[in-house]
Motif scaffolding. Structure first.
Motif, PDB file in Angstrom:
ATOM      1  N   HIS A 232      -4.132  -3.689  -2.524  1.00 57.73           N
ATOM      2  CA  HIS A 232      -4.124  -2.275  -2.138  1.00 57.73           C
ATOM      3  C   HIS A 232      -5.526  -1.881  -1.686  1.00 57.73           C
ATOM      4  CE1 HIS A 232      -2.621   1.961  -2.474  1.00 57.73           C
ATOM      5  NE2 HIS A 232      -3.931   2.152  -2.440  1.00 57.73           N
TER       6      HIS A 232
ATOM      7  N   PHE B 108       4.411  -3.902   0.343  1.00 60.09           N
ATOM      8  CA  PHE B 108       5.570  -3.042   0.147  1.00 60.09           C
ATOM      9  C   PHE B 108       6.809  -3.898  -0.036  1.00 60.09           C
ATOM     10  CE2 PHE B 108       2.528  -0.447   2.416  1.00 60.09           C
ATOM     11  CZ  PHE B 108       2.571   0.739   1.694  1.00 60.09           C
TER      12      PHE B 108
ATOM     13  N   GLU C 176       6.011   0.502  -2.854  1.00 64.87           N
ATOM     14  CA  GLU C 176       4.808  -0.306  -2.966  1.00 64.87           C
ATOM     15  C   GLU C 176       4.916  -1.218  -4.181  1.00 64.87           C
ATOM     16  OE1 GLU C 176       1.156   1.892  -2.670  1.00 64.87           O
ATOM     17  OE2 GLU C 176       0.017   0.180  -3.402  1.00 64.87           O
TER      18      GLU C 176
ATOM     19  N   TYR D   5       8.208   5.869  -7.264  1.00 65.90           N
ATOM     20  CA  TYR D   5       8.793   6.013  -5.938  1.00 65.90           C
ATOM     21  C   TYR D   5       9.827   7.137  -5.928  1.00 65.90           C
ATOM     22  CZ  TYR D   5      11.227   4.811  -1.655  1.00 65.90           C
ATOM     23  OH  TYR D   5      11.792   4.856  -0.412  1.00 65.90           O
TER      24      TYR D   5
ATOM     25  N   ALA E 137      -1.276  -2.231   1.987  1.00 64.59           N
ATOM     26  CA  ALA E 137      -0.740  -2.579   0.680  1.00 64.59           C
ATOM     27  C   ALA E 137       0.512  -3.406   0.883  1.00 64.59           C
ATOM     28  CB  ALA E 137      -0.437  -1.325  -0.120  1.00 64.59           C
TER      29      ALA E 137
END
Lengths: 570, 233
Positions: free
Chosen positions: A199, A187, A193, B71, A185
């Motif tokens: 992905h 990043f 990400e 995240y 993927a």
């Protein structure tokens, strides 16, 4: 002038976008796109009640990239890290100033919380060049509990097959390990990400949990008892096995000495296999039960058949004798077994014949794998009868001249206790996949070895062993009817190829309650120094473990009276 | 439709002209509304385009923002998982049998001895009640009884409910093993006669072959040969 400037800019624009554009885009993409391995979590090993015996926990490896660390910050960095990572400052400094690598490991097995705090401290002070990596550590909550059985997992190499490992961790590795996943993927900075970016990949498949038949508490009690006795009699080692007679499930497989699997350095014994299945020894008197059961099954004797038993017997050029000098006695078959007479057993063995003796030894599981699934299992030493020497026919009848494992011997008594039906011992109860689906292990098919009536007769004889006239009154548990057999075998001395100075194997195998057998306990002590009789050394250990197991499994006494067994012939 | 009507009017005019002689000028008929209807259409399209662009921008912004949130939450979840793991590690360590045993020892507890069972209906104690090694009462496992076929066969001689240590601890042990030919069924359950009922040969036998440990046996008859003697047991 302005036109010139515009022209230069235009040319540069065309160069960047038109000519080199593709290359730059590719470089940017390479920077963003990363392939990451998603490690599969290793399954746990739990006991029959789901209590963990082995777990995997996450740890961090803290590493440095020395090229990113200016020489003048190396010392303050080492000073800051030393108390956090619990590593000497000098070691850290030498790693931080390496010039040959961009990956210098500072500490392994760091707690994730500590690792995170460390990074926060460094970030707050504007120090760079330190990173962490997720790593898995195997943790054994019980310390040395069943350590020689569980072993340790093989080391995973970045390339090539895994190496090392021992015990169930090795043999069940395929179930436990699961399958690593991977993701490719894009990043962004800080490892986030990028949404809507490329992905692709596959999720990791976590390892299955392996459920054993062991009972954590009984395992501990057995381990404590055998370890204490090994120490007390200065034996070289010992094993204790607890088995559920009906199902063949092993509730405890304890060995002494053992080791702490949580320690960073593993001793040599960690890889040498479990002595209960890997170590063969000459069983001695415990083997007499097969001779007697075989002769009863073939109708060569009855429990009351009289035998004239002198203290020594000359057969050919050999002389065999009982342990103690005694006058010529008249014993029944039951008496021969209860009093563990070698001379009497030789006579019973002669009636059975060596070919049939061999057949029964095989039927009771000697010379073959038990199929329990512990790695490093030995089949024992049982040559076919054509290869037996003249004296071996007689010695095998009372348990010398063949090699068996403690688990094979325990299985013989479990067969007698189970009414003559042999249920092979099992150790793995089920495997539970990560989604919670349990797959019970296929149970081995039970096999009849001796008739139920014969098994009953032998059981009664074995109960007389724990009477005051038998060889092991110490095995008795107040209120219970206990049956069993002692064994005191000689160990061959490799130096003289004889038995002198080789030491002894003291053992006791028994079950309770005798009239409704549910639990079997087998105790084997190798090369004790203080004493050597199975009835003295192993029977008390049996008593301790069996008492604990009976309480643990809440098995009440049957409250019946033992039958009358005639030990003396009229 | 409009063209046919126009055509018809033209022919009519032509007839009229020829008949009357007067010539009417040809008038180009405008088509009202055609051009005017294009402007709003373009506007709508432009508006839609702008809205789509704006939505896309908003969507991307939200996605990016959610990525940050994701995240952050993942980090938080990982931290929580780490602390959960740490706590679980200490719990499993604390509940390990060896840890429990040392904790119990620290509290002055000692392991119980042989199992004891209290039969609830008649208060019979099965087993040999003895104090555990240190002066702590023995752990008595209480269990509702399975229907026993013969309660008279219980090792305790009297249905005394008190588990006093004086209560014939040898009762059960003496009935173990060989009891000899049992003469009368009435004597069953009585512990004292059990020993006396041993048949005479048994007692005489015990004189010269008692428990192996009573004699320093293995060395006394010196083995003169190398064959395995298989010390019996």
């Amino acid at each position: 002038m302005l036109v010139l400037l515009l022209a230069v800019l235009g040319v540069r624009l065309v160069q960047l976008q038109g000519l080199d554009g593709a290359a730059y885009a590719q470089r940017a993409e390479l920077q963003r796109r990363q392939a990451r391995t998603l490690p599969a979590s290793r399954g746990a090993i739990v006991d029959r009640n789901g209590n963990p015996l082995a777990l995997s926990v996450e740890t961090r490896t803290v590493f440095a990239d020395p090229t990113e660390i200016p020489p003048r910050t190396a010392l303050p960095l080492a000073q800051a890290l030393s108390p956090l990572l619990n590593v000497p400052q000098s070691d850290l400094l030498s790693q931080l100033t390496r010039t040959d690598t961009r990956y210098a490991i500072l500490a392994r097995g760091i707690d994730p919380g500590v690792a995170q705090r460390t990074l926060q401290v460094l970030r707050a002070n504007g120090l760079t060049g330190i990173g962490t990596q997720i790593q898995s550590r195997r943790f054994y909550p019980g310390g040395g509990l069943a350590a020689t059985l569980l072993g340790f997992p093989p080391t995973v190499q970045t390339t090539g097959p895994a190496t090392g490992g021992a015990g169930l961790e090795l043999s069940a590795n395929r179930l436990l390990a699961g399958r690593d996943g991977k993701v490719t993927a894009e990043f962004g900075a800080g490892g986030r990400e990028i949404p809507a970016g490329e992905h692709a990949g596959q999720a990791p498949v976590p390892g299955s949990t392996v459920q054993l038949t062991l009972d954590r508490d009984i395992q501990w009690a057995a381990q404590e008892a055998i370890a204490a006795q090994v120490k007390a009699v200065k034996a070289k080692g010992g094993t204790a096995i607890v088995q559920d007679i009906r199902t063949g499930e092993l509730l405890a497989v304890a060995t002494a000495p053992t080791f702490d699997p949580n320690a960073p350095v593993r001793p040599a014994m960690a890889v040498s296999g479990n002595p209960a299945v890997a170590e063969t020894y000459e069983p001695g008197s415990v083997n007499k039960v097969i001779t007697v059961a075989g002769a009863l099954q073939d109708r060569r004797v009855t429990p009351d058949t009289p035998f004239r038993v002198p203290w020594e017997l000359h057969v050919g050029d050999r002389t065999f004798h009982d342990a103690e000098v005694h006058r010529v006695e008249r014993l029944t078959t039951a008496g021969v077994l209860a009093k563990s007479s070698n001379v009497g057993t030789i006579q019973i063995g002669e009636r059975l014949g060596k070919n049939r003796l061999y057949d029964f030894l095989r039927a009771f599981g000697f010379g073959a794998d038990t199929g329990v699934g512990i790695p490093g299992e030995s089949r024992g030493i049982l040559p076919p009868p054509q290869q037996w020497s003249g004296s071996q026919e007689h010695t095998i009848a009372f348990g010398q001249g063949i090699g068996v494992t403690a688990l094979q011997m325990a299985s013989v008594y479990a067969t007698v206790a189970n009414g003559g039906i042999r249920v092979a011992p099992t150790l793995i109860k089920a495997t539970v996949s990560a989604d919670g689906k349990a797959t019970p292990r296929a149970q081995p098919a039970p096999r009849r070895v001796i008739d139920a009536g014969v098994a009953l007769q032998v059981r009664d004889m074995l109960e007389a062993v724990t009477s005051d006239e038998g060889t092991a009154p110490a095995a008795r548990i107040a209120g219970y009817r206990v049956a069993g057999k002692t064994g005191t075998a000689q160990i061959p001395n490799p130096r003289c190829h004889c038995y002198r100075g080789g030491g002894y194997t003291a053992s006791f195998v028994g079950f309770a309650p005798a009239d409704n057998p549910q639990l079997l306990v087998s105790v084997v002590l190798q090369r004790p120094v203080n004493g050597h009789f199975g009835g003295h050394l192993a029977a008390p250990v049996f008593h301790r473990i069996m008492s604990f197991a009976l309480k643990s499994e809440a098995i009440a006494p049957t409250g019946t009276t033992p039958p009358t067994v005639r030990l003396l012939a009229p | 439709m409009s063209t046919t009507s126009v055509g018809r009017s033209r022919t009519r005019d032509a007839h009229a002209g020829r008949r009357g002689g007067a010539r009417l000028p040809l008038v180009k008929v405008a088509q009202p509304g055609r051009r005017a209807s294009r402007v709003p259409f373009a506007l709508v399209i432009l508006l839609l385009l702008a809205a789509a662009l704006l939505t896309l921008l908003l969507l991307n912004t939200m996605l990016a923002q959610d990525a940050f949130v994701l995240y952050r939450l993942q980090q938080q979840s990982a931290t929580l998982a780490d602390s959960e793991q740490q706590l679980q590690e200490s719990v499993t360590q604390a509940e390990a049998p060896s840890a429990l045993a040392s904790q119990a020892a620290g509290l002055g507890m000692v392991p119980g001895g042989d199992p004891l069972f209290l039969r609830v209906p008649d208060g019979t104690v099965l087993g040999d009640p003895k104090a555990a090694r240190v002066a702590v009462p023995p752990a008595i496992t209480i269990r509702t009884p399975t229907p026993q076929p013969s309660s008279s066969a219980s090792p305790s001689p009297s249905p005394s409910p008190s588990p006093s240590p004086s209560m014939s601890p040898s009762a059960s042990s003496s009935t173990q093993g060989r009891v000899g030919p049992s003469p009368t069924p009435s004597a069953r359950g009585a512990s004292a006669p059990a020993r006396a009922r041993k048949s005479p040969p048994a007692t005489s036998r015990a004189t010269h072959r008692a428990n192996p440990g009573t004699q320093p046996a293995p060395q006394s008859p010196r083995p003169q040969h190398v064959t395995p003697t298989g010390r019996p047991t």
